[in-house]
Enzyme design. Structure first.
Site, PDB file in Angstrom:
ATOM      1  N   ASP A  54     -10.852  11.887 -16.213  1.00  0.00           N
ATOM      2  CA  ASP A  54     -11.982  12.646 -15.682  1.00  0.00           C
ATOM      3  C   ASP A  54     -11.472  13.875 -14.927  1.00  0.00           C
ATOM      4  OD1 ASP A  54     -10.894  11.603 -13.405  1.00  0.00           O
ATOM      5  OD2 ASP A  54     -12.714  10.650 -12.685  1.00  0.00           O
ATOM      6  N   ASP A 113     -12.208  15.927 -11.384  1.00  0.00           N
ATOM      7  CA  ASP A 113     -12.889  16.009 -10.093  1.00  0.00           C
ATOM      8  C   ASP A 113     -13.218  17.471  -9.817  1.00  0.00           C
ATOM      9  OD1 ASP A 113     -12.670  13.226  -9.385  1.00  0.00           O
ATOM     10  OD2 ASP A 113     -10.533  13.596  -9.080  1.00  0.00           O
ATOM     11  N   ASP A 115     -16.717  14.232 -12.271  1.00  0.00           N
ATOM     12  CA  ASP A 115     -17.240  13.856 -10.955  1.00  0.00           C
ATOM     13  C   ASP A 115     -17.500  15.153 -10.200  1.00  0.00           C
ATOM     14  OD1 ASP A 115     -16.968  11.228 -11.579  1.00  0.00           O
ATOM     15  OD2 ASP A 115     -15.368  10.788 -10.167  1.00  0.00           O
TER      16      ASP A 115
END
Length: 640
Positions: A100, A102, A154
C-alpha cells in the site's frame, strides 16, 4: 568521539567494515528477496505514479468543493490549492509488489476533517477505479482506506493554519505544526518522521535492503500490524535505522544479524530512539514517562524522531510483546546459522505456524449484507480488537491472547432467510462451497460476480441475499491448570470481556442490527477451518517439547509413516470447549491418551511462550464442528 561525528544517541558499537564473507551473504539476501517478489516491476512503479497523480488532482478538487461550501468565491476557491505527500514504505523506497501507499492530504485552515470524511469520500465513491472504500474517522490517526487503480491507499488528513496550500509546500519546518489539533499533528508527523529516518541513517542503500528483509520477515511471522498490537511499518523502519547507526559501515546482511542480536537482549521498556528527544517551544505533548502516566505503560516504546516525538508502539500488549520477543529469539538463531553457512535466508522467511501453535482459539465473526458497510465494520472491529485482547489478559486466566494479523474474508450468496441467519450466527462452512454449488449457499470470490440467472434461465429472485463475512482469530494459551474442578472437568469463563467487546462494536454509531451481526466462538485447534492452514499440515506444533514425543521420534527415525490421528482428532472435536456466553462447557472427566494435545498442555510450563518449530506431518482430513449437544454437559458458571 564527539556527538557530532556519529548519528544516534550513543556512539557506534563497531566501525569495522563487513568482511568478504558477509558481503557475499548480503548478495544472497538480495537474490532471495528478488526471488520472493520484493521488488516491483517498472510497469507497477509507473502505475503507482499515475495513481498518486490522480489522487493529487482529486485533493485539489476536494479543497475547491470544500471552499465553496464555506462560501468562498469561485476564483478564491480555485486558488486554495491542496497537496498530497507520500510517506511510509513508498517514501522510504522499500515498497514491494502489492504494497500500500501511505498518503497525506494537506488542506488550508478553513477545510475541516468533517469535510474530508464527507466531501472527499463522496468524490472517491464517484470514481470507477476506486473500490474497498473504508473511511475510519475514529482511528488513532483518522484515515480513508481504499484501492485506487489496483493500489492499496491509506489517505490521512491535515488542515494547516494557512489560507492556501501551494505545490512547493514542504513539511520539514516545525513551524507548520503551530495551532494544529492533535489529529493533524499525528497525520503530518507521518511524513515528517519518514524524512527524518532517511536523514538519520549513515547509508540509505544498506538501510533499504536490510529493511526490506525485516519487513518480509515480520509479515511472514505475522508480527506486522500496529492495529493488532504488534509493530507497524514505521516502527520496524526505526528499529532497523538504529542498528544502522550502531554499525555504520556494515553491509545489509550484517545489519539484519545485528538487528536480531541487539533486540533479543533489548532492556524493554527502555525506549529505542534515533536522536535526542526535543522538548520544543510549542508546548506540544512529547513522549515522557516521567511526566505522563500513560507513557509509563508503554511496553516496547519506539520513539519517533520528528518533533513532537511520540511512541509508535503504544498498542503493544503483554501478549504481543512476548510474541515479538519470541520471534526476535528465533531470528537471532537463524541469522547466526546463516552467517556460519549453516542455513539459508529462506528459513528466516518461513510462514508463521499460528494456527498450529495453540490448543484453543477464539474466533470473532462479523457479517454485513452490504459491501461498503462491511468494509467499515471490518475496519472498526480490527481497530478495537486490541481492547478485547487487553481485557482477556486482565482476567488472569490466560498466559497469552495472541491475535492473528489477518482476517479470513468471504462473500456468500444465501438462497433463503434461513441461510442468511446461519451466516449471521457465524456458522460458516468449514470448507468453502464451490461457487457453482447451489446448496446450501454459494461462496463468491472478490474477483467473481454472482450469477444473474437461476438454473432455468430466469432472473435471480429477490430471495437471494449477499452476506459479507470476516473471521478474526485469537490464539489462547491458558494458565496451567486453570478452571480445573474437583471432578476433573475444566471450566473457563471469559464472558465478561467478550460482552464488553461486543457492546463496544454494537454501540458503534454506524452499527445496524438489521444489516450487521457479530458472534464469537471457541474452537479447538482441530475445529479450525481448512482455509487457515494455507496448505500447511493441520497437526499442532509442540514447540516446548522439541522434536516431539519419544514415540514420534522413534517412528521418524525408523522411517515409519505418521500415525493416523483422525479418530483421536474427532474425539477432541466432540469434546466441549470454553464458552464466552457465561455457560461453561464441561468436558468429560476421563482424559484422552497421555500424548493428547490437552494432556501435553497440562504438562508443559505455561509461562513459556511457544516457539516456532515446524513439524513434518501429513495433512489430516478436516473435522467439522460438532453439534452443540454432542458429549457436552452445560452448567451455569457462578465463579471459577
Amino acid at each position: 568521539m564527539s556527538e557530532s561525528k556519529y548519528l544516534g544517541v550513543t556512539p557506534p558499537i563497531s566501525l569495522n567494515p563487513s568482511s568478504a564473507e558477509e558481503e557475499a551473504i548480503s548478495l544472497e539476501l538480495l537474490a532471495t528477496l528478488e526471488a520472493e517478489g520484493q521488488f516491483e516491476s517498472a510497469d507497477e512503479s509507473r502505475n503507482r505514479e499515475i495513481v498518486l497523480g490522480k489522487i493529487d488532482k482529486l485533493v485539489k478538487e476536494f479543497v475547491y468543493k470544500a471552499s465553496l461550501k464555506h462560501r468562498m468565491s469561485e476564483g478564491l476557491a480555485r486558488s486554495c490549492g491542496g497537496k498530497i505527500f507520500a510517506f511510509g514504505s513508498f517514501r522510504l523506497g522499500v515498497h514491494n509488489t502489492g504494497a500500500d501507499i501511505d498518503t497525506l492530504c494537506v488542506a488550508p485552515s478553513h477545510v475541516t476533517r468533517e469535510d474530508f470524511f464527507t466531501i472527499m469520500v463522496d468524490l472517491l465513491k464517484g470514481r470507477s477505479e476506486v473500490d474497498e472504500l473504508t473511511p475510519v474517522p475514529s482511528a488513532y490517526v483518522p484515515v480513508i482506506k481504499m484501492r485506487f487503480g489496483g493500489v492499496e491507499i491509506d489517505l490521512t488528513f491535515a488542515s494547516l493554519q494557512q489560507p492556501t496550500i501551494p505545490d512547493e509546500l514542504e513539511l520539514l519546518d516545525t513551524a507548520i505544526l503551530r495551532n494544529l489539533d492533535e489529529f493533524s499533528i499525528r497525520s503530518v508527523n507521518g511524513s515528517r518522521v519518514t524524512d527524518e529516518i532517511l536523514r538519520l541513517v549513515p547509508n540509505v542503500t544498506t538501510f533499504r535492503l536490510a529493511l526490506r528483509c525485516i519487513k518480509l520477515w515480520a509479515k511472514r511471522r505475522a508480527v506486522y500490524s500496529n492495529s493488532m498490537g504488534f509493530f507497524g511499518g514505521v516502527a520496524w523502519a526505526m528499529l532497523v535505522a538504529r542498528i544502522c547507526q550502531l554499525y555504520p559501515n556494515a553491509c545489509a546482511g550484517s545489519i539484519v544479524s545485528g538487528f536480531f542480536r541487539v533486540y533479543k537482549k533489548w532492556p524493554w521498556p527502555s525506549p529505542v530512539t534515533l536522536k535526542a528527544i526535543e522538548s520544543g517551544t510549542m508546548r506540544l505533548r512529547v513522549w515522557n514517562p516521567t511526566i505522563y502516566e500513560a507513557d509509563k505503560f508503554h511496553k516496547m516504546p519506539i520513539i519517533t524522531p520528528a518533533y513532537p516525538s511520540m511512541c509508535a508502539t503504544h498498542n503493544v500488549s503483554a501478549s504481543t510483546k512476548r510474541i515479538i520477543e519470541s520471534e526476535f529469539g528465533r531470528g537471532e538463531e537463524i541469522t547466526t546459522k546463516i552467517l556460519q553457512g549453516e542455513a539459508k535466508w529462506s528459513e528466516l522467511f518461513e510462514k508463521s505456524d499460528f494456527f498450529r501453535r495453540y490448543n484453543y482459539y477464539l474466533q470473532v465473526n462479523v457479517m454485513s449484507t452490504d459491501a461498503d458497510s462491511h468494509n467499515l465494520l471490518h475496519g472498526f472491529v480490527e481497530s478495537r480488537l486490541r481492547q478485547y485482547i487487553i481485557k482477556l489478559e486482565s482476567t488472569g486466566l490466560l498466559v497469552l491472547a495472541h491475535p492473528y494479523v489477518k482476517s479470513c474474508d468471504h462473500e456468500y450468496v444465501c438462497k433463503s432467510d434461513e441461510e442468511l441467519e446461519r451466516v449471521r450466527q457465524g456458522k460458516q462452512p468449514t470448507t468453502p462451497v464451490a461457487s457453482d454449488t447451489p446448496e446450501p449457499m454459494t461462496v463468491v470470490g472478490k474477483e467473481d460476480k454472482p450469477a444473474s440467472e437461476n438454473d432455468d434461465g430466469s432472473s435471480a429472485t429477490d430471495t437471494e441475499k449477499k452476506a459479507f463475512t470476516s473471521a478474526f482469530y485469537v490464539g489462547l494459551l491458558l494458565v496451567k491448570g486453570i478452571g480445573k474442578a474437583a471432578n476433573g472437568k475444566r471450566r473457563l469463563d471469559i464472558s465478561g470481556p467478550t460482552h464488553d467487546f461486543m457492546n463496544i462494536v454494537t454501540g458503534w454509531d454506524t452499527w445496524s442490527n438489521d444489516g450487521m451481526a457479530i458472534s464469537t466462538s471457541f474452537l479447538r485447534q482441530s475445529q479450525l477451518p481448512d482455509e487457515v492452514f494455507d496448505g500447511l499440515p493441520r497437526d499442532r506444533v509442540h514447540s516446548t517439547v522439541k522434536g516431539g514425543s519419544s514415540k514420534a521420534k522413534r517412528r521418524r527415525e525408523n522411517g515409519a509413516p505418521a500415525a493416523d490421528n483422525s479418530v483421536k482428532r474427532a474425539k477432541v472435536a466432540m469434546a466441549a470447549v470454553p464458552s464466552t456466553s457465561g455457560v461453561a462447557a464441561a468436558a468429560p472427566a476421563e482424559p484422552a491418551a497421555k500424548t493428547d494435545d490437552v494432556e501435553r498442555e497440562k504438562e508443559k510450563d505455561a509461562e513459556d511462550v511457544p516457539k516456532s518449530t515446524l513439524a513434518s506431518t501429513t495433512i489430516a482430513a478436516p473435522v467439522p464442528p460438532p453439534p452443540k449437544q454432542a458429549g457436552i454437559k452445560l452448567k451455569l458458571l457462578n465463579s471459577l
